[in-house]
Design a protein around this motif. Sequence first.
Motif, PDB file in Angstrom:
ATOM      1  N   UNK A 270     138.984  17.739  27.048  1.00  0.00           N
ATOM      2  CA  UNK A 270     140.380  17.441  27.403  1.00  0.00           C
ATOM      3  C   UNK A 270     140.529  16.761  28.756  1.00  0.00           C
ATOM      4  N   UNK A 271     139.559  16.923  29.646  1.00  0.00           N
ATOM      5  CA  UNK A 271     139.642  16.291  30.959  1.00  0.00           C
ATOM      6  C   UNK A 271     139.252  14.829  30.928  1.00  0.00           C
ATOM      7  N   UNK A 333     137.077  22.743  34.779  1.00  0.00           N
ATOM      8  CA  UNK A 333     137.466  22.569  36.180  1.00  0.00           C
ATOM      9  C   UNK A 333     138.869  23.103  36.405  1.00  0.00           C
ATOM     10  N   UNK A 334     139.161  23.393  37.669  1.00  0.00           N
ATOM     11  CA  UNK A 334     140.490  23.811  38.085  1.00  0.00           C
ATOM     12  C   UNK A 334     141.072  22.744  39.005  1.00  0.00           C
ATOM     13  N   UNK A 335     142.406  22.614  38.993  1.00  0.00           N
ATOM     14  CA  UNK A 335     143.077  21.650  39.866  1.00  0.00           C
ATOM     15  C   UNK A 335     142.720  21.961  41.323  1.00  0.00           C
ATOM     16  N   UNK A 339     138.314  16.298  36.034  1.00  0.00           N
ATOM     17  CA  UNK A 339     137.346  16.426  34.946  1.00  0.00           C
ATOM     18  C   UNK A 339     135.939  16.541  35.507  1.00  0.00           C
ATOM     19  N   UNK A 340     135.024  16.946  34.635  1.00  0.00           N
ATOM     20  CA  UNK A 340     133.613  17.028  34.987  1.00  0.00           C
ATOM     21  C   UNK A 340     132.798  16.613  33.771  1.00  0.00           C
ATOM     22  N   UNK A 341     131.692  15.950  34.008  1.00  0.00           N
ATOM     23  CA  UNK A 341     130.760  15.603  32.939  1.00  0.00           C
ATOM     24  C   UNK A 341     129.349  15.570  33.508  1.00  0.00           C
ATOM     25  N   UNK A 375     126.218  16.623  37.929  1.00  0.00           N
ATOM     26  CA  UNK A 375     127.504  16.485  37.253  1.00  0.00           C
ATOM     27  C   UNK A 375     128.384  15.521  38.049  1.00  0.00           C
ATOM     28  N   UNK A 376     129.180  14.727  37.348  1.00  0.00           N
ATOM     29  CA  UNK A 376     130.153  13.832  37.975  1.00  0.00           C
ATOM     30  C   UNK A 376     131.536  14.452  37.868  1.00  0.00           C
ATOM     31  N   UNK A 377     132.326  14.330  38.927  1.00  0.00           N
ATOM     32  CA  UNK A 377     133.664  14.907  38.946  1.00  0.00           C
ATOM     33  C   UNK A 377     134.656  13.922  39.537  1.00  0.00           C
ATOM     34  N   UNK A 378     135.924  14.093  39.195  1.00  0.00           N
ATOM     35  CA  UNK A 378     137.024  13.368  39.824  1.00  0.00           C
ATOM     36  C   UNK A 378     138.125  14.364  40.178  1.00  0.00           C
TER      37      UNK A 378
END
Length: 435
Positions: A270-271, A333-335, A339-341, A375-378
């Motif tokens: 969903x992210x 993830x939490x606000x 997202x994370x992948x 892991x990549x995050x935004x």
Amino acid sequence: MTAVRQVDVLVVGAGPAGLAAAARLATAGAGRVEVLERETRPGGVPRHCPHGGFGTWTRPLTGPGYAHLLTTAAERAGAVIRTRTTALDWEVAATSGTNVLLTVGPEGPEALAARAVVLATGARERPRAARLVPGTRPAGVYTTGELQQAVHLFGQRIGTRAVVVGARDVSYAAARTVRTAGAEVVALVTEHPRARTSPARARSARLVQGVPLLTDTTVTELLGHGRLSGVRVRHRDGRTTVLPCDTVVFTGDFVPDHELARRGALDLDPGTRGPAVHTALHTSRPGVFAAGNLLHAVEPAGTAAREGARAAAAVLRHLAGAPWPHPGIPVTVEAPLRWITPNLLTPNLLTPNLLTPNLLTPDRSHPAAAPPPPHLLRIDAPLPRPVLYVHQDGRLLHRARLGVRTAQPHRTLTLGVSWHGRVDPEGGEVRVSAG
């Protein structure tokens, strides 16, 4: 079902991820490797990015040069690249249970069965309609990709005065393309309080190139009949005005091109809105892997190519008989994280030996898993002095202070994998938060 042609590996998408995967697989002797590409030429987005920044520090390349390098490597390795061919839907072979893709190309429809499928369909920009911008439907409305193809691939004229919607890296690249086409950039318009690019780039565009930047401003309507005549914008304080122009370019707002994944009933995160994947890029559908900007719109071409090569390594293990990791432990993830992948962990691989790069597993039956990538995050909002926390069932697994003063929404963050060995394979989901 129509007659089915058998291949060993089918790669969907001939961008950096797909071409890197195909080259690695063909070099390793994975059998017949075919790449499907709906465009007329392989290479993906870099084909129409004539600026530099591709390749490596020691071998810098333009986008077309990088696309040519990847294409040549895949073809010389023995991969077959079929352009103007689109994968439409899925079936499952009744006898073997292998995945079958229904395709259409210059020679008509065809069904292709593959022992493994790599989805590398990339990302796309959401057009004006998806952004719910009202108004007429005049000519002169582009996304960045449409603009770059029109100018750099087909040499088309785009107009004389352009408004660029967005103030990210890709927006400034679009502004440069507008100037290359001989048109004036009226303004860059962003709803955010500042440009989401480097301060040096924003300052250069404003002071050296004379491109105005309108912050806290939203495009609310397109005007004109036949040809665009202007865009109506609204400032944060409610004031509205019309910017006269004959071209508007909607930039950024990338989403994974996941239609084929959705048609195949793959689990979507969903992210990211792309397929949920394990650390080795397995999806929820046995025999199907995913890589590149299908997983995370949008990262640089080099990141996508590295993921393609990593997916190829996982495909080789699968072809050698490695078990399919399913369903996996979700990583959420939490606000303010968005997202994370990768976003799934494989319980039977959460062991220390996964961190040592052996060439073969102890029984030497198939290639061992390579050390997992970070892991990549935004994030959704600027975060000063960011610290990442990893929890499972209320237990702190990891704490990492990132080496940046302020994390920005338009920049990717990375989270190492040293905590993987502390995950309880029988526990609940892993949650990543920021503070």
